[in-house]
Motif scaffolding. Structure first.
Motif, PDB file in Angstrom:
ATOM      1  N   GLU A   1     -64.435 -66.109  81.998  1.00 34.39           N
ATOM      2  CA  GLU A   1     -64.607 -64.687  81.748  1.00 34.39           C
ATOM      3  C   GLU A   1     -63.289 -63.965  81.518  1.00 34.39           C
ATOM      4  O   GLU A   1     -63.183 -63.080  80.658  1.00 34.39           O
ATOM      5  N   ASN A   2     -62.249 -64.351  82.255  1.00 35.36           N
ATOM      6  CA  ASN A   2     -60.992 -63.594  82.263  1.00 35.36           C
ATOM      7  C   ASN A   2     -59.826 -64.282  81.571  1.00 35.36           C
ATOM      8  O   ASN A   2     -58.813 -63.655  81.299  1.00 35.36           O
ATOM      9  N   GLY A   3     -59.934 -65.590  81.323  1.00 31.42           N
ATOM     10  CA  GLY A   3     -58.860 -66.296  80.636  1.00 31.42           C
ATOM     11  C   GLY A   3     -57.786 -66.848  81.550  1.00 31.42           C
ATOM     12  O   GLY A   3     -56.797 -67.401  81.068  1.00 31.42           O
TER      13      GLY A   3
ATOM     14  N   CYS B   1     -43.609 -62.037  88.967  1.00 28.33           N
ATOM     15  CA  CYS B   1     -44.694 -62.994  88.780  1.00 28.33           C
ATOM     16  C   CYS B   1     -45.324 -62.808  87.397  1.00 28.33           C
ATOM     17  O   CYS B   1     -45.075 -61.819  86.702  1.00 28.33           O
ATOM     18  N   LEU B   2     -46.142 -63.759  87.006  1.00 25.12           N
ATOM     19  CA  LEU B   2     -46.856 -63.673  85.741  1.00 25.12           C
ATOM     20  C   LEU B   2     -47.752 -62.439  85.729  1.00 25.12           C
ATOM     21  O   LEU B   2     -48.399 -62.112  86.731  1.00 25.12           O
ATOM     22  N   ARG B   3     -47.804 -61.761  84.570  1.00 32.60           N
ATOM     23  CA  ARG B   3     -48.705 -60.618  84.369  1.00 32.60           C
ATOM     24  C   ARG B   3     -49.651 -60.958  83.221  1.00 32.60           C
ATOM     25  O   ARG B   3     -49.232 -61.545  82.219  1.00 32.60           O
ATOM     26  N   VAL B   4     -50.914 -60.591  83.348  1.00 28.90           N
ATOM     27  CA  VAL B   4     -51.912 -60.958  82.352  1.00 28.90           C
ATOM     28  C   VAL B   4     -52.819 -59.769  82.048  1.00 28.90           C
ATOM     29  O   VAL B   4     -52.916 -58.818  82.826  1.00 28.90           O
ATOM     30  N   VAL B   5     -53.498 -59.858  80.904  1.00 29.74           N
ATOM     31  CA  VAL B   5     -54.546 -58.899  80.558  1.00 29.74           C
ATOM     32  C   VAL B   5     -55.874 -59.651  80.619  1.00 29.74           C
ATOM     33  O   VAL B   5     -56.194 -60.428  79.715  1.00 29.74           O
TER      34      VAL B   5
END
Length: 308
Positions: free
Chosen positions: A15-17, A144-148
């Motif tokens: 759903e979110n990748g 840290c890693l940031r995501v959409v």
């Protein structure tokens, strides 16, 4: 195959990748990995092992192809528990495509601009997954890693400017997404973040006094092959390795059109193309990064990796 991820984590990934998992690696392995990193970075010839931070040439921002440099990282990349999780996401026939290790040293850790990994290496299908294994506690403070979340369901965004590949998207909003949805993938050392190749992600400059080292082995389904044999495929493919299952006799293709990553000049890493430093004087600097480089072009042949 064991279930390294819960069904809830698999569903969240679909759903979110992305999803964040703890408990795949124990503290002893992570401590050993940090010690190996220290040893590699103590090399007298740092440039043969790593890409230096522009602000401080004595410090590294990325170690080239860690799986080819130490058996510990090669073992982690083929660890049964990690491959079990990867199989849950992309199927039973798995190729280790490349490895890299981002160092993010305190106070100078380079920015990684918003991008999708698939923009750098389009394949016949999107069953690819990058696994980010945190070697240090990762928080917003140390970048840290940031995501959409969900951005992987919007296709491939434009990573070009003035007709050339620049390897980045200005912002989630520039890609038609909501900046407010940006999520920080925090986790203790040993956590693994699994990301889809079309997930929009980034990381900021590390302004803290803590390292944020992350080992990144990346995988693809064995029936996914590069559709553009440019520099990235050229340095990944010679050492791409089947690590589980069998090599299929067919290639699986998804419908669609993918922009090819054709830059204004050859580049060695994501950092260079995003910063524009690859334009320089038009000469690619030697790195020990590309497996296809030879002594005739003043480069070393010390392994392979990915520029992501």
């Amino acid at each position: 195959m064991g279930n390294a991820l819960s069904q809830g984590q698999v569903d969240f990934y679909r759903e979110n990748g992305f999803c964040v998992a703890e408990g795949i690696f124990d503290a002893a392995v992570i401590e050993q990995a940090r010690a190996v990193v220290d040893g590699l970075l103590s090399s007298a010839d740092l440039a043969s092992v790593a890409e230096a931070e522009p602000e401080d040439g004595s410090r590294a921002r990325r170690i080239w192809a860690p799986t080819s440099r130490d058996k510990l990282f090669a073992g982690i990349a083929e660890d049964t528990r990690l491959l079990d999780a990867v199989e849950q996401l992309i199927g039973p026939d798995i190729v280790l495509q490349y490895s890299k290790l981002n160092v993010k040293p305190p106070r100078v850790g380079s920015v990684v601009e918003w991008h999708q990994d698939f923009a750098y290496y389009p394949h016949t299908n999107t069953d690819l997954v990058a696994t980010l294994i945190y070697l240090d506690d990762a928080t917003r403070e140390n970048a840290c890693l940031r995501v959409v979340p969900g951005s992987h369901r919007h296709g491939l965004f434009k990573h070009e400017a003035d007709g050339h590949f620049v390897g980045k998207v200005a912002s989630p909003a520039d890609a038609g997404l909501d900046d407010a949805t940006v999520t920080d993938c925090e986790g203790p050392a040993g956590s693994v973040v699994f990301i889809h190749p079309l997930l929009l992600h980034s990381s900021e400059k590390n302004l803290s006094d803590m390292y944020r080292r992350v080992f990144i082995p990346s995988y693809r389904a064995a029936d996914a092959l590069p559709i553009y044999y440019g520099p990235h495929a050229a340095h990944n493919e010679p050492t791409a390795k089947l690590v589980r299952g069998t090599t299929p006799r067919t290639v699986r293709s998804e419908p669609g059109q993918w922009q090819l990553p054709i830059a204004a000049a050859e580049f060695n890493s994501l950092y260079q193309v995003q910063e524009g430093s690859h334009l320089g004087n038009g000469t690619k600097t030697p790195t020990g990064y590309f497996a296809h480089e030879t002594d005739t072009d003043t480069s070393t042949n010390a392994g392979t990796g990915a520029s992501m």
